[in-house]
Design a protein around this motif. Structure first.
Motif, PDB file in Angstrom:
ATOM      1  N   LEU A 166     -91.913 -54.322  20.198  1.00 40.90           N
ATOM      2  CA  LEU A 166     -91.829 -52.886  20.441  1.00 40.90           C
ATOM      3  C   LEU A 166     -90.816 -52.201  19.523  1.00 40.90           C
ATOM      4  O   LEU A 166     -91.167 -51.236  18.822  1.00 40.90           O
ATOM      5  CB  LEU A 166     -91.500 -52.629  21.914  1.00 40.90           C
ATOM      6  CG  LEU A 166     -91.444 -51.155  22.335  1.00 40.90           C
ATOM      7  CD1 LEU A 166     -92.783 -50.485  22.092  1.00 40.90           C
ATOM      8  CD2 LEU A 166     -91.050 -51.039  23.804  1.00 40.90           C
ATOM      9  N   TYR A 200     -91.968 -50.646  29.247  1.00 36.67           N
ATOM     10  CA  TYR A 200     -91.578 -51.908  29.877  1.00 36.67           C
ATOM     11  C   TYR A 200     -92.778 -52.849  29.958  1.00 36.67           C
ATOM     12  O   TYR A 200     -92.676 -54.047  29.665  1.00 36.67           O
ATOM     13  CB  TYR A 200     -91.054 -51.666  31.297  1.00 36.67           C
ATOM     14  CG  TYR A 200     -89.630 -51.181  31.402  1.00 36.67           C
ATOM     15  CD1 TYR A 200     -88.834 -50.971  30.272  1.00 36.67           C
ATOM     16  CD2 TYR A 200     -89.065 -50.903  32.642  1.00 36.67           C
ATOM     17  CE1 TYR A 200     -87.536 -50.516  30.380  1.00 36.67           C
ATOM     18  CE2 TYR A 200     -87.759 -50.446  32.763  1.00 36.67           C
ATOM     19  CZ  TYR A 200     -87.003 -50.257  31.639  1.00 36.67           C
ATOM     20  OH  TYR A 200     -85.713 -49.809  31.760  1.00 36.67           O
ATOM     21  N   GLY A 222     -93.963 -60.216  25.523  1.00 38.99           N
ATOM     22  CA  GLY A 222     -93.127 -61.367  25.860  1.00 38.99           C
ATOM     23  C   GLY A 222     -93.915 -62.486  26.500  1.00 38.99           C
ATOM     24  O   GLY A 222     -93.742 -63.665  26.157  1.00 38.99           O
ATOM     25  N   SER A 282     -86.885 -58.731  26.587  1.00 38.12           N
ATOM     26  CA  SER A 282     -86.906 -59.608  25.421  1.00 38.12           C
ATOM     27  C   SER A 282     -85.994 -60.815  25.623  1.00 38.12           C
ATOM     28  O   SER A 282     -86.355 -61.950  25.285  1.00 38.12           O
ATOM     29  CB  SER A 282     -86.472 -58.831  24.176  1.00 38.12           C
ATOM     30  OG  SER A 282     -87.347 -57.762  23.893  1.00 38.12           O
ATOM     31  N   SER A 322     -93.696 -54.229  26.534  1.00 36.88           N
ATOM     32  CA  SER A 322     -92.744 -55.266  26.138  1.00 36.88           C
ATOM     33  C   SER A 322     -92.974 -56.554  26.918  1.00 36.88           C
ATOM     34  O   SER A 322     -92.910 -57.659  26.366  1.00 36.88           O
ATOM     35  CB  SER A 322     -91.319 -54.758  26.354  1.00 36.88           C
ATOM     36  OG  SER A 322     -90.376 -55.679  25.863  1.00 36.88           O
ATOM     37  N   VAL A 328     -85.881 -52.863  27.799  1.00 36.22           N
ATOM     38  CA  VAL A 328     -86.655 -53.613  26.799  1.00 36.22           C
ATOM     39  C   VAL A 328     -85.853 -54.810  26.298  1.00 36.22           C
ATOM     40  O   VAL A 328     -86.395 -55.902  26.115  1.00 36.22           O
ATOM     41  CB  VAL A 328     -87.066 -52.687  25.638  1.00 36.22           C
ATOM     42  CG1 VAL A 328     -87.622 -53.501  24.469  1.00 36.22           C
ATOM     43  CG2 VAL A 328     -88.101 -51.679  26.101  1.00 36.22           C
ATOM     44  N   SER A 329     -84.553 -54.616  26.083  1.00 38.24           N
ATOM     45  CA  SER A 329     -83.700 -55.727  25.647  1.00 38.24           C
ATOM     46  C   SER A 329     -83.627 -56.811  26.719  1.00 38.24           C
ATOM     47  O   SER A 329     -83.650 -58.003  26.410  1.00 38.24           O
ATOM     48  CB  SER A 329     -82.293 -55.216  25.332  1.00 38.24           C
ATOM     49  OG  SER A 329     -82.315 -54.304  24.258  1.00 38.24           O
ATOM     50  N   LEU A 341     -89.825 -59.145  20.045  1.00 38.09           N
ATOM     51  CA  LEU A 341     -89.163 -57.907  19.629  1.00 38.09           C
ATOM     52  C   LEU A 341     -90.165 -56.916  19.048  1.00 38.09           C
ATOM     53  O   LEU A 341     -89.807 -56.036  18.269  1.00 38.09           O
ATOM     54  CB  LEU A 341     -88.072 -58.231  18.602  1.00 38.09           C
ATOM     55  CG  LEU A 341     -87.000 -59.204  19.101  1.00 38.09           C
ATOM     56  CD1 LEU A 341     -86.169 -59.730  17.937  1.00 38.09           C
ATOM     57  CD2 LEU A 341     -86.107 -58.539  20.131  1.00 38.09           C
TER      58      LEU A 341
END
Length: 376
Positions: free
Chosen positions: A257, A303, A310, A177, A306, A173-174, A255
């Motif tokens: 989620l 995923y 995004g 992002s 996210s 996820v990071s 950000l």
């Protein structure tokens, strides 16, 4: 070579260097984790893995990131303050992964780490007014800029940490992002933000082979809080900083989620008369598992969520609110249909849906990053 081509080349180099450094350092950090006893032993129902697994993988992510930053990013005073705060966060995470610090102490140190960039010029000065009927297009924070900045950094730092409950979830996820912020930075020709985000994406991807289910190593609080901190501070540099161009909604989409999961967790705990810091098994990823999804399916679902958020953020910055809302709605419908097709529920002979049974307790397949008993 044009400026745009040169920027893309720097971005790719920064990404590849961080990826290789993170990948190569992970086995070294894994050995170090065993030596210092940074091992996650499953001891409650929130743990999704069944055997002890070393953590501290976030240290490899941090090293990969820093190698790339020192090679490709000019160290301005603002960047220096961000990196100094990151070092504080990583040191705190390493100690916490080894000996499990009290939640209050971690919270205080995180505030100190957030104050470093806030006092160093990395601040949320203003953001666009969410009230479309107001004549004031922007809210200028003035003297409230430092408290708002600290609140944002600490909140996002812990939000990413709270979703770190399944193999590869917080890391992936990071990375998604950071990729979104990288694309927006490239579109806005913000070279520093673009290269920093490329380094973060590379560091996450380099660690991913060790962190995907079944995980060989967890990134621990060291990695989760570091990723949240960098995403928070760089969102200020690259999103809030240019409020005249980009809506305040964009960082919340990117950000979305971790922000939603943390907000829902706090509301749920307070409603049940518990401390907001009290750990439980009610996070989004836990609920997906309880619905019958496997770990890989749950992670893939988040995923996709996210990525949808995004992509909507990118469209919002380039094509406006209406197209972003239409795209978001369309992608949600497609994702729901795809989830039904890809993750069908098993059906019993009587025609009723049957959930996939979770593996019995004590199974051998390790899985899932974990949270501490207390969560700041």
């Amino acid at each position: 070579m044009t400026v745009e081509t040169q920027l893309v080349a720097y971005v790719l180099l920064a990404l590849l260097v961080a990826l290789m450094a993170s990948f190569l350092m992970t086995p070294v950090v894994k050995t170090f984790a065993y030596k210092v006893g940074a091992i996650d032993v499953p001891k409650d129902e929130r743990r999704m893995h069944k055997v002890p697994i070393p953590r501290l993988g976030g240290l490899a992510i941090f090293i990969g990131f820093m190698v790339s930053i020192l090679l490709f990013v000019p160290i301005t005073p603002e960047m220096r303050s961000i990196l100094l705060g990151a070092v504080i966060i990583v040191v705190l995470g390493v100690v916490d992964d080894i000996m499990a610090l009290p939640a209050l102490l971690k919270f205080v140190v995180q505030i100190v780490a957030a104050l470093v960039p806030a006092l160093g010029g990395v601040r949320i000065l203003a953001f666009s007014n969410p009230n479309i009927f107001s004549q004031n297009l922007y809210w200028v924070l003035g003297g409230l800029s430092i408290p708002f900045t600290v609140l944002w950094i600490v909140a996002i730092t812990n939000s990413v940490n709270l979703i770190d409950g399944l193999d590869g979830l917080a890391n992936g996820v990071s990375a998604i992002s950071a990729t979104t912020m990288l694309v927006i930075a490239l579109l806005a020709s913000e070279s520093q933000v673009a290269v920093v985000m490329a380094a973060l994406v590379g560091a996450c991807v380099g660690f991913m082979p060790y962190n995907l289910n079944p995980a060989k190593m967890f990134m621990g609080d060291t990695g989760a809080t570091f990723l949240g901190y960098i995403l928070a501070t760089m969102s200020i540099q690259g999103l809030f900083k240019y409020y005249a161009v980009i809506s305040f909604v964009v960082p919340f989409l990117i950000l979305g989620l971790p922000i939603f999961d943390t907000s829902f967790a706090f509301i749920r705990r307070i409603a049940h008369g518990q401390s907001p810091m009290h750990a439980d098994r009610g996070h989004i990823h836990h609920r997906l598992i309880d619905m019958g999804l496997s770990q890989k399916q749950a992670v893939a679902t988040l995923y996709v969520v996210s990525a949808i958020l995004g992509l909507s953020a990118v469209v919002l910055t380039t094509s406006g609110e209406q197209k972003a809302m239409l795209l978001f709605a369309a992608l949600c419908i497609v994702a729901a249909v795809a989830a039904r097709v890809v993750f069908p529920r098993e059906t019993r002979e009587d025609g009723k849906e049957e959930r996939e049974e979770p593996p019995p307790h004590g199974g051998e397949e390790p899985s899932g990053d974990t949270e501490k008993d207390e969560e700041p």
